[in-house]
Scaffold this active site. Sequence first.
Site, short mmCIF file in Angstrom:
data_model
loop_
_atom_site.label_atom_id
_atom_site.label_comp_id
_atom_site.label_asym_id
_atom_site.label_seq_id
_atom_site.Cartn_x
_atom_site.Cartn_y
_atom_site.Cartn_z
CD GLU A 71 -1.49 -0.61 3.57
OE1 GLU A 71 -2.68 -0.32 3.35
OE2 GLU A 71 -1.12 -1.06 4.66
CB CYS A 85 -7.75 -6.53 1.05
SG CYS A 85 -6.26 -5.70 1.62
C1 PEP Z 1 -6.06 -0.27 1.91
O1 PEP Z 1 -5.29 0.62 2.25
O2 PEP Z 1 -6.42 -0.48 0.74
C2 PEP Z 1 -6.62 -1.19 2.93
C3 PEP Z 1 -7.33 -2.24 2.59
O3 PEP Z 1 -6.39 -0.88 4.24
P1 PEP Z 1 -7.25 0.21 5.05
O4 PEP Z 1 -8.39 0.64 4.18
O5 PEP Z 1 -7.69 -0.45 6.30
O6 PEP Z 1 -6.23 1.29 5.26
MG MG Z 2 -4.47 0.61 4.25
#
Ligand code: PEP
Ligand code: MG
Length: 502
Positions: free
Chosen positions: A354, A425
């Site tokens: 990320e 995700c």
């Molecule tokens: C993302 O950053 O895409 C992720 C799934 O984590 P979060 O949305 O919890 O930061």
């Molecule tokens: Mg994230």
Amino acid sequence: MLILDDPTIQRDVRDRIINDLVNAEYAVSKVLSEIVERFQKIDDPYMKERIADVRDVGRRLMSQLLGTEREVLQNVDHPLVLVSKDLDPSDTMNLPPDMVMGFATDKGGRTSHTAIVARSLGIPAVVGLRDLAEQIQPGQTLIVDGIHAHVIVDPDPEEVLYYSQLRKKYLDTEKTIALNAEESTVTTDGFQIELSANIEFSQEAEQVRRYGGTGVGLFRTEYLKLLSPNENDEETQFQAYKHVLQVLDPDPVIIRTFDLGGDKFPGSLQGEEANPFLGWRAVRIGLDRPEIMRTQLRAILRASVFGKAKLLLPMVTDVGQVREVREHLSAVKASLGERGVSYDDGMEVGIMVETPAASMGIDLMLPEVDFVSIGTNDLTQYTLAVDRGSPYVAKLYDPYHPVVLRQIAHVVRECTKADTWVGICGQMASEPLAVPFLVGLEMDELSVVLPRIPDVKSLVRVISLEQSKTLVDKTLKAGSSGEVLELLREFVKGKYPEVLLD
Ligand code: PEP
Ligand code: MG
């Protein structure tokens, strides 16, 4: 029920009665208002919405203690549209779906439980309308368009006709989608992809199967920490992980270590940073506060014998962080071993991609990790230097930016070359427009928000891998997100109802 079962609440109420010599009603109202205050301090809008749940539980508990009756909406005996300032999640749960044709409220947000419950009951709803309740008189005709978040007051005959047709189309689509719950997620030419769920709370595990998902692709465990920031919470965590693993066994459950920081801070860890998203966040906190990291690893390892657990590390920017976590993991395993506690020694360790550091440096990461999950929510913000929560730059926050797509493609291709399992995700996996692109990359998994599982599955089942691969080639040559979106829209035309694209 879960709020009431919380041992902290029970203990605090009991302590107040014993120590302060107050009556039960007073103790309950004090304890619950303290919880509400705590929630109000959290910046995360999803967590804020939970205030309504706590208040709702409080009201019901008080009416039991005081012996007062609540007005019940179950007794509605003719079809109607309900308009109110606010609606409790429990009232919503009890609405008779065959009588309440839709509802609209002044309060609430997209992620409020009221909205979530409405979706699972299949009741069209629009929330957060600010002052609609004041403007509407009983007996007026309303159209509630829950897909596009519109309420039309006193519609003309053309609007009525248009919406009757739209409603029929929607119901037909839902019927087809429901039939798919038992089906596998496979393209017309036989490419199979895992379809799993993102969850925030352990009690969502039961829903995963009902929606037709196979396991959890992202368990955002930090919500456990946000709810009880000052607890030594190994036991609470253990119970939560064990529950999810047991319910979904033998399907995999990817448990992400606390992604605190950014916009998710329990009071005690809050720092003074000008740019918290670039600051003390996620795995960085875990490595600086090993007692927090090790408590979590211990809870996860203890739970790992109840199903198939996988460990996911958020916001990794350097392979050294993975090595350090592995050292903690070995130490925790050793101490559990000494105590004769069993755990899954083969539990896989993966990273969230990320940050551009992780995506561009994926080849450096791969030798140290067992699997990869792409978090497009943060990858977009860090690639484009756009705060994902800021309304000022919201229009620049664009997961369809060609550079974001190129990074996703690069990561998947490097993983495939190295024969490493790769999923996604981020929210992008839940968007029907993006699904063919992600399938065309031949990823191993899409992890999506629970209610989107059926839609995503039904879309995958009508597309072919071959065509999706061609789409990927074209999309990666596009020079702007406008061009990207045009290609994606063109592709899903006729395969997914256009009216349902939000
Ligand atoms: C993302 O950053 O895409 C992720 C799934 O984590 P979060 O949305 O919890 O930061
Ligand atoms: Mg994230």
